[in-house]
Design a protein around this motif. Sequence first.
Motif, PDB file in Angstrom:
ATOM      1  N   THR A   8       0.830  -1.210   0.000  1.00  0.00           N
ATOM      2  CA  THR A   8       0.000   0.000   0.000  1.00  0.00           C
ATOM      3  C   THR A   8       0.864   1.260   0.000  1.00  0.00           C
ATOM      4  N   GLU A   9       1.992   1.214   0.721  1.00  0.00           N
ATOM      5  CA  GLU A   9       2.893   2.383   0.741  1.00  0.00           C
ATOM      6  C   GLU A   9       3.471   2.643  -0.650  1.00  0.00           C
ATOM      7  N   GLN A  10       3.854   1.564  -1.347  1.00  0.00           N
ATOM      8  CA  GLN A  10       4.385   1.722  -2.702  1.00  0.00           C
ATOM      9  C   GLN A  10       3.320   2.289  -3.635  1.00  0.00           C
ATOM     10  N   ILE A  11       2.089   1.839  -3.465  1.00  0.00           N
ATOM     11  CA  ILE A  11       0.997   2.360  -4.293  1.00  0.00           C
ATOM     12  C   ILE A  11       0.813   3.846  -4.021  1.00  0.00           C
ATOM     13  N   ASN A  12       0.851   4.237  -2.733  1.00  0.00           N
ATOM     14  CA  ASN A  12       0.708   5.657  -2.392  1.00  0.00           C
ATOM     15  C   ASN A  12       1.815   6.497  -3.008  1.00  0.00           C
ATOM     16  N   GLU A  13       3.058   6.005  -2.940  1.00  0.00           N
ATOM     17  CA  GLU A  13       4.187   6.736  -3.528  1.00  0.00           C
ATOM     18  C   GLU A  13       4.024   6.875  -5.038  1.00  0.00           C
ATOM     19  N   GLU A  14       3.581   5.806  -5.675  1.00  0.00           N
ATOM     20  CA  GLU A  14       3.425   5.851  -7.131  1.00  0.00           C
ATOM     21  C   GLU A  14       2.298   6.804  -7.534  1.00  0.00           C
ATOM     22  N   VAL A  15       1.234   6.859  -6.738  1.00  0.00           N
ATOM     23  CA  VAL A  15       0.141   7.797  -7.023  1.00  0.00           C
ATOM     24  C   VAL A  15       0.663   9.228  -6.940  1.00  0.00           C
ATOM     25  N   VAL A  16       1.452   9.522  -5.906  1.00  0.00           N
ATOM     26  CA  VAL A  16       2.010  10.871  -5.754  1.00  0.00           C
ATOM     27  C   VAL A  16       2.905  11.211  -6.949  1.00  0.00           C
ATOM     28  N   GLU A  17       3.748  10.262  -7.369  1.00  0.00           N
ATOM     29  CA  GLU A  17       4.636  10.501  -8.509  1.00  0.00           C
ATOM     30  C   GLU A  17       3.852  10.739  -9.793  1.00  0.00           C
ATOM     31  N   LEU A  18       2.827   9.917 -10.020  1.00  0.00           N
ATOM     32  CA  LEU A  18       2.037  10.073 -11.240  1.00  0.00           C
ATOM     33  C   LEU A  18       1.258  11.382 -11.245  1.00  0.00           C
ATOM     34  N   LYS A  19       0.772  11.798 -10.085  1.00  0.00           N
ATOM     35  CA  LYS A  19       0.078  13.087 -10.028  1.00  0.00           C
ATOM     36  C   LYS A  19       1.042  14.238 -10.303  1.00  0.00           C
ATOM     37  N   GLY A  20       2.296  14.087  -9.843  1.00  0.00           N
ATOM     38  CA  GLY A  20       3.314  15.088 -10.170  1.00  0.00           C
ATOM     39  C   GLY A  20       3.614  15.121 -11.663  1.00  0.00           C
ATOM     40  N   GLU A  21       3.676  13.927 -12.271  1.00  0.00           N
ATOM     41  CA  GLU A  21       3.901  13.846 -13.727  1.00  0.00           C
ATOM     42  C   GLU A  21       2.739  14.493 -14.477  1.00  0.00           C
ATOM     43  N   LEU A  22       1.526  14.246 -14.000  1.00  0.00           N
ATOM     44  CA  LEU A  22       0.345  14.835 -14.618  1.00  0.00           C
ATOM     45  C   LEU A  22       0.396  16.356 -14.526  1.00  0.00           C
ATOM     46  N   PHE A  23       0.851  16.857 -13.390  1.00  0.00           N
ATOM     47  CA  PHE A  23       1.001  18.296 -13.209  1.00  0.00           C
ATOM     48  C   PHE A  23       2.029  18.856 -14.188  1.00  0.00           C
ATOM     49  N   MET A  24       3.150  18.117 -14.357  1.00  0.00           N
ATOM     50  CA  MET A  24       4.181  18.566 -15.302  1.00  0.00           C
ATOM     51  C   MET A  24       3.634  18.592 -16.729  1.00  0.00           C
ATOM     52  N   LEU A  25       2.814  17.609 -17.078  1.00  0.00           N
ATOM     53  CA  LEU A  25       2.200  17.606 -18.408  1.00  0.00           C
ATOM     54  C   LEU A  25       1.301  18.821 -18.604  1.00  0.00           C
ATOM     55  N   LEU A  47      -4.539   2.261  -9.624  1.00  0.00           N
ATOM     56  CA  LEU A  47      -3.832   2.177  -8.341  1.00  0.00           C
ATOM     57  C   LEU A  47      -4.775   2.445  -7.173  1.00  0.00           C
ATOM     58  N   LEU A  48      -5.586   3.496  -7.295  1.00  0.00           N
ATOM     59  CA  LEU A  48      -6.501   3.835  -6.218  1.00  0.00           C
ATOM     60  C   LEU A  48      -7.590   2.772  -6.047  1.00  0.00           C
ATOM     61  N   THR A  49      -7.979   2.120  -7.147  1.00  0.00           N
ATOM     62  CA  THR A  49      -8.967   1.043  -7.064  1.00  0.00           C
ATOM     63  C   THR A  49      -8.418  -0.129  -6.272  1.00  0.00           C
ATOM     64  N   VAL A  50      -7.185  -0.512  -6.561  1.00  0.00           N
ATOM     65  CA  VAL A  50      -6.564  -1.619  -5.825  1.00  0.00           C
ATOM     66  C   VAL A  50      -6.429  -1.250  -4.352  1.00  0.00           C
ATOM     67  N   LYS A  51      -6.067   0.002  -4.081  1.00  0.00           N
ATOM     68  CA  LYS A  51      -5.948   0.467  -2.698  1.00  0.00           C
ATOM     69  C   LYS A  51      -7.294   0.371  -1.982  1.00  0.00           C
ATOM     70  N   ARG A  52      -8.370   0.785  -2.643  1.00  0.00           N
ATOM     71  CA  ARG A  52      -9.702   0.717  -2.042  1.00  0.00           C
ATOM     72  C   ARG A  52     -10.156  -0.735  -1.862  1.00  0.00           C
ATOM     73  N   GLU A  53      -9.810  -1.623  -2.803  1.00  0.00           N
ATOM     74  CA  GLU A  53     -10.137  -3.049  -2.660  1.00  0.00           C
ATOM     75  C   GLU A  53      -9.510  -3.609  -1.388  1.00  0.00           C
ATOM     76  N   ARG A  54      -8.289  -3.213  -1.129  1.00  0.00           N
ATOM     77  CA  ARG A  54      -7.602  -3.686   0.088  1.00  0.00           C
ATOM     78  C   ARG A  54      -8.295  -3.145   1.342  1.00  0.00           C
ATOM     79  N   GLU A  55      -8.736  -1.876   1.280  1.00  0.00           N
ATOM     80  CA  GLU A  55      -9.446  -1.308   2.423  1.00  0.00           C
ATOM     81  C   GLU A  55     -10.750  -2.061   2.675  1.00  0.00           C
ATOM     82  N   ILE A  56     -11.450  -2.421   1.622  1.00  0.00           N
ATOM     83  CA  ILE A  56     -12.702  -3.166   1.771  1.00  0.00           C
ATOM     84  C   ILE A  56     -12.433  -4.530   2.387  1.00  0.00           C
TER      85      ILE A  56
END
Length: 168
Positions: A70-87, A112-121
Amino acid sequence: MLNLSVASPSSSSTLSFLPKPLHFKSSFNGIRLRQPNTCTIPATKRTASVSVVMMAKREEELKQIRTKTTEQINEEVVELKGELFMLRLQKSARNEFKSSDFRSMRKTIARLLTVKREREIEEGIGKRLSRKLDKKWKKSIVVKPPPSLVKLREEEAAAEAAEAEKAA
């Protein structure tokens, strides 16, 4: 059946008009004025195989996502959102960019967020608590430059170092 009565002075007669039988099943039991023109385009082997390949790629990507913590997923989400911002910055500055990257990044973030939510469920975390945890997580994010910007800065620094060596 439609009955039509025609009254004339000499005799009374009844004409009946039977509707033509419908050649296809329909829930509509009225009079059909004309047959719809149907045009079918045969599916080619290529289009069918492309959709199968795309599904296989997505399934493979989901398998890779599910292997992460889950921590790796969170880090990757942050990185991808940063990439999206750069775009978005590149788009506003009218630099060259791939417009298809917007969609692919958003979809990857959603996966990524879907898999994270599946784990929470699976853990039994409800929707309300999940939103509270998301707010806390978003507040705890330390803003850092996206990997593409870091790579760009490293390349620029290497180019400057090479120029400095040539000048010296």
